[in-house]
Design an enzyme around this catalytic site. Structure first.
Site, PDB file in Angstrom:
ATOM      1  N   HIS A   1      -7.076  -3.190   1.870  1.00 37.82           N
ATOM      2  CA  HIS A   1      -7.578  -1.827   1.660  1.00 37.82           C
ATOM      3  C   HIS A   1      -8.445  -1.441   2.863  1.00 37.82           C
ATOM      4  O   HIS A   1      -9.588  -1.864   2.977  1.00 37.82           O
ATOM      5  CB  HIS A   1      -8.394  -1.780   0.372  1.00 37.82           C
ATOM      6  CG  HIS A   1      -8.802  -0.405  -0.047  1.00 37.82           C
ATOM      7  ND1 HIS A   1      -8.598   0.720   0.715  1.00 37.82           N
ATOM      8  CD2 HIS A   1      -9.428   0.028  -1.188  1.00 37.82           C
ATOM      9  CE1 HIS A   1      -9.073   1.777   0.092  1.00 37.82           C
ATOM     10  NE2 HIS A   1      -9.573   1.377  -1.076  1.00 37.82           N
TER      11      HIS A   1
ATOM     12  N   LYS B   1      -1.221  -2.441  -0.612  1.00 38.20           N
ATOM     13  CA  LYS B   1      -2.507  -3.127  -0.404  1.00 38.20           C
ATOM     14  C   LYS B   1      -2.393  -4.607  -0.734  1.00 38.20           C
ATOM     15  O   LYS B   1      -3.218  -5.410  -0.301  1.00 38.20           O
ATOM     16  CB  LYS B   1      -3.600  -2.469  -1.237  1.00 38.20           C
ATOM     17  CG  LYS B   1      -4.012  -1.081  -0.764  1.00 38.20           C
ATOM     18  CD  LYS B   1      -5.169  -0.541  -1.595  1.00 38.20           C
ATOM     19  CE  LYS B   1      -5.570   0.853  -1.155  1.00 38.20           C
ATOM     20  NZ  LYS B   1      -4.584   1.884  -1.539  1.00 38.20           N
TER      21      LYS B   1
ATOM     22  N   PHE C   1     -14.253   6.419  -3.834  1.00 35.70           N
ATOM     23  CA  PHE C   1     -15.613   6.517  -4.339  1.00 35.70           C
ATOM     24  C   PHE C   1     -16.109   7.959  -4.172  1.00 35.70           C
ATOM     25  O   PHE C   1     -15.810   8.630  -3.189  1.00 35.70           O
ATOM     26  CB  PHE C   1     -16.539   5.578  -3.573  1.00 35.70           C
ATOM     27  CG  PHE C   1     -16.391   4.128  -3.949  1.00 35.70           C
ATOM     28  CD1 PHE C   1     -15.561   3.726  -4.982  1.00 35.70           C
ATOM     29  CD2 PHE C   1     -17.103   3.153  -3.261  1.00 35.70           C
ATOM     30  CE1 PHE C   1     -15.435   2.394  -5.329  1.00 35.70           C
ATOM     31  CE2 PHE C   1     -16.981   1.811  -3.597  1.00 35.70           C
ATOM     32  CZ  PHE C   1     -16.155   1.429  -4.629  1.00 35.70           C
TER      33      PHE C   1
ATOM     34  N   CYS D   1     -12.021   6.945   0.509  1.00 37.67           N
ATOM     35  CA  CYS D   1     -10.727   6.270   0.565  1.00 37.67           C
ATOM     36  C   CYS D   1      -9.539   7.210   0.451  1.00 37.67           C
ATOM     37  O   CYS D   1      -8.394   6.757   0.521  1.00 37.67           O
ATOM     38  CB  CYS D   1     -10.657   5.193  -0.513  1.00 37.67           C
ATOM     39  SG  CYS D   1     -11.893   3.893  -0.273  1.00 37.67           S
TER      40      CYS D   1
END
Length: 449
Positions: free
Chosen positions: A373, A368, A432, A196
């Site tokens: 997202h 967002k 992540f 991300c």
């Protein structure tokens, strides 16, 4: 073994102000600016429509329409209303490219047109492309697997039903190749995939190529089209996405005490980057300078975040160092603001750690809340929001923020956009794998120490 501290000095990042420039090399001569912006996002295509949505505080989240979502825990998304024919893609291009690649080509063309740059006047070998993506051609691979497996009925897929260009879906490098072909760039072409944070990191990589003299012009940004059954299933499994299916329009609630996960989105943003003096000589409109960039990894957990926000704070501090700016120079923070409880608290702590007391005086918001997202693409989409905030001297709001979380106690600009002097913006990303990235965007006429 106890986890080592991020800083061996024992000082918090904001305490480093007095040592900011000690032992650092001279400021790099080549300063890099954004002269073209292309955006394709939920709620509107093109930078103008995108900014209209943000500045009006409208949301583009809705129930999923791309497939039957009834089997999933989370059934809402921020879908882009995109017709490739209306954007000038040929039938062959549409057949050859995954949806995310189509997004990238369309936004690259928009950015190049917006910049007014005639690439014919530049050495094509010194014009490059960097495209970020977290999940590559997920939509195309998902669709084609359904075909070759007869909608999952075949244990052994029938390869004779695979399209000629299926290989392009397997290699994300095809994204940068498609953009390079579309604009005639023959220099370095790269795909950056850091989850991300890909959309920030791809632009940061492009900046370094110009600064070091490898390229004169870079077409840089990110794209993702992840709204597919496989992606929804993955996030369902870890309960990262919201289950607020009865109210899609208000489902994305960053920093709100009632938030319960993010809303998946899609889209793309691509920029034309040039060296400042070259842009000035040709009379280009300059949106902002990319003054500083840094990335860190917490090396801690695939999806977990330590609550103190130290790794993000370190990335912010290093980005400020590179920009030769102090925390007090930041006028607005474009937050990652995913709407998960751990991320929003982690970010809040990182802003306090890196900016000190100035964090309490700085407007913060998460777009967002309006466009969802879009994984690897969102970092570039948020860069677009940041430069448009500088352009318009307006801070976009955090939509759906009605019940503040006491642990998120900064100024998150709830519900309504705010006119505000915005000459320098900090935009951040968290992904992540522990990736943490930060970028400082500023008016190029600011004073540099």
């Amino acid at each position: 073994m106890p986890w080592p501290p991020a800083s061996t000095t024992g000082r918090l990042p904001h305490e480093a102000a007095s040592r900011r420039h000690e032992g650092r090399p001279p400021l790099v001569a080549r300063r890099v600016v954004i002269t073209g912006v292309g955006v394709l996002a939920p709620g509107g295509t093109g930078a103008k429509n995108f900014w209209s949505l943000l500045s009006e505080g409208r949301t583009a989240t809705r129930g999923i329409t791309f497939f039957d979502p009834s089997a999933f825990r989370s059934r809402v998304a921020a879908e882009a209303d995109f017709d490739p024919h209306l954007h000038g893609l040929t039938p062959q291009e549409i057949r050859r490219m995954d949806r995310a690649a189509q997004f990238a080509v369309v936004t690259a063309r928009e950015a190049l047109t917006d910049s007014g740059l005639d690439l014919g006047g530049f050495d094509p070998h010194r014009t490059g492309v960097t495209i970020g993506s977290a999940v590559g051609a997920t939509t195309g691979l998902d669709d084609e697997y359904r075909v070759v497996s007869d909608d999952g009925r075949l244990d052994l897929v029938d390869h004779t039903y695979a399209p000629q260009h299926l290989y392009n879906y397997f290699v994300p490098s095809s994204f940068s190749a498609e953009v390079a072909w579309a604009v005639g760039a023959e220099g370095p072409a790269t795909v950056v995939s850091t989850g991300c944070t890909s959309g920030i990191d791809s632009v940061g990589h492009a900046v370094e190529l110009i600064r070091e003299g490898t390229a004169d012009v870079m077409i840089a940004g990110a794209t993702d089209a992840p709204i597919s059954p496989i992606t929804m299933a993955c996030f369902d499994a870890i309960k990262a996405t919201t289950s607020r299916n009865d109210d899609p329009e208000h489902a994305s609630r960053p920093f709100d005490g009632t938030r319960n996960g993010f809303v998946l989105g899609e889209g793309s943003a691509v920029f034309v980057l040039e060296e400042l003096d070259s842009a000035r000589r040709r009379g280009a409109h300059i949106y902002a300078e990319i003054a500083g960039y840094a990335s860190r990894c917490n090396a801690f957990h695939m999806t977990g975040l330590r609550p103190d926000g130290r790794e993000m704070a370190e990335a912010i501090t290093v980005a400020l160092d590179e920009a030769r700016m102090n925390p007090e120079s930041i006028d607005y923070i474009n937050a990652h603001g995913s709407g998960t409880k751990q991320n929003d608290r982690h970010e809040t702590a990182a802003f306090k750690l890196s900016l000190g007391d100035h964090a309490y005086r700085t407007p913060v918001s998460s777009i967002k809340s309006m466009v969802g997202h879009s994984l690897g693409a969102i970092g570039s989409i948020e860069i677009a929001a940041s430069v448009l905030a500088i352009e318009n001297q307006v801070v976009p709001p955090t939509a759906n923020l009605h019940t503040p979380d006491p642990e998120c106690d900064l100024d998150y600009v709830p519900l309504t956009a705010r006119e505000h002097r915005t000459d320098a913006v900090l935009t951040v990303g968290s992904g992540f794998g522990g990736f943490q990235s930060a970028m400082v965007l500023a008016r190029p006429d600011r004073s540099v120490s």
